[in-house]
Motif scaffolding. Structure first.
Motif, short mmCIF file in Angstrom:
data_model
loop_
_atom_site.label_atom_id
_atom_site.label_comp_id
_atom_site.label_asym_id
_atom_site.label_seq_id
_atom_site.Cartn_x
_atom_site.Cartn_y
_atom_site.Cartn_z
N PHE A 282 0.82 -1.20 0.00
CA PHE A 282 0.00 0.00 0.00
C PHE A 282 0.86 1.26 0.00
O PHE A 282 1.99 1.26 0.44
N THR A 283 0.26 2.33 -0.48
CA THR A 283 0.78 3.66 -0.18
C THR A 283 -0.17 4.28 0.82
O THR A 283 -1.34 3.91 0.88
N TYR A 284 0.33 5.20 1.62
CA TYR A 284 -0.46 5.73 2.73
C TYR A 284 -0.58 7.25 2.62
O TYR A 284 0.34 7.93 2.19
#
Length: 286
Positions: A282-284
């Protein structure tokens, strides 16, 4: 049977019900007895209750629409709302409605974070993911990550010691070859999964952010002597606003806080390898 007798019988038939085994009280609403109702009985109370319920529904709908249409600036203060003495509130990790990440750099790591506490937290969280990835175990990709995330001065000082730390001997202990590659039929796993972020300090040009994370690291394969394990730690970053983004000046790690392990049975190496291949990272953003 008269109306009063019916009420007495209904009051003793089933006063409670075990809904989900919780022994919750079930409130029985007045029933329509049809022809059993005496002539001339007024309908006022029932009509009033219906009108009140309808008005309540309309009020709730209006409130919901107003909440959904709030602008980006109408929410809590930057960095999330907090309770007394800096204790995070229940909404401090909720989506804010802002979108601080505007793109990705050449390394694929998110960039373009907001110049505020929220943007600094988002930067530190995404940097934790990148610095804990398998790309850090190969010299070329490691240098690109470091050059992308750190200030030029810090990157120049860091790459040499890192190359020494990621020595062929160290890589061999993990089951990798001198170039950081896993043997055929095996999958090397290294992922950092942020759990939460905290602003230690922040101003227009500098920020100190701590990220609590859990991680996966190890070799998944039939002949692996270092199976994939979990770990917990806190990664603290000193960030500086350089150009148009947050860059790392320095960072430090410590172990924990570590929860009590669960009682789940460990999966086979094949299951772990399949999961790593099928589930992307994921990117956050906050």
């Amino acid at each position: 049977m008269s109306l009063g007798e019916d009420d007495d019988r209904r009051g003793t038939d089933d006063p409670y019900t075990t809904m989900g085994g919780t022994r919750q009280t079930r409130t029985r609403m007045p029933e329509d007895h049809g022809s059993a109702r005496p002539r001339g009985t007024r309908q006022g109370p029932r009509a009033s209750r219906s009108m009140i319920a309808a008005v309540a529904v309309v009020v709730l709908l209006i409130a919901a629409i107003a909440f959904a249409n709030r602008g980006p600036g109408s929410g809590p203060a930057e960095g999330g709302s907090e309770g007394k003495e800096g204790t995070p509130s229940s909404g401090s990790t909720a989506a804010s409605g802002e979108k601080p990440v505007t793109g990705k750099g050449a390394t694929g790591i998110p960039s373009g974070f907001a110049r505020n506490a929220q943007g600094a937290q988002s930067a530190a969280t995404n940097y934790t993911v990148a610095l804990g990835s398998v790309d850090m175990f190969k010299a070329d990709s490691r240098h690109r990550i470091v050059d992308s995330l750190y200030t030029p001065e810090s990157a120049a000082k860091l790459k040499g010691p890192q190359d020494t730390a990621y020595s062929p001997q160290f890589l061999q202990k993990l089951g990798l070859d001198a170039e950081g590659n896993a043997p055929s039929g095996s999958t090397f796993v290294s992922r950092t999964l942020p759990v939460g972020a905290k602003t230690e300090s922040v101003d227009a040009d500098n920020a100190k952010i701590s990220v609590w994370y859990t991680g996966l690291i190890g070799m998944s394969g039939a002949k692996s002597i270092d199976p994939v394990k979990t770990n917990w730690g806190t990664w603290t970053f000193d960030l500086k606003w350089v150009g148009d983004d947050w860059k790392i000046v320095g960072d430090a790690q410590k172990k924990g806080p570590t929860p009590v392990p669960g009682d789940e049975t460990a999966s086979s190496s094949d299951e772990i390898s399949k999961a790593v291949d099928e589930y992307g990272g994921f990117t956050y953003a906050r």
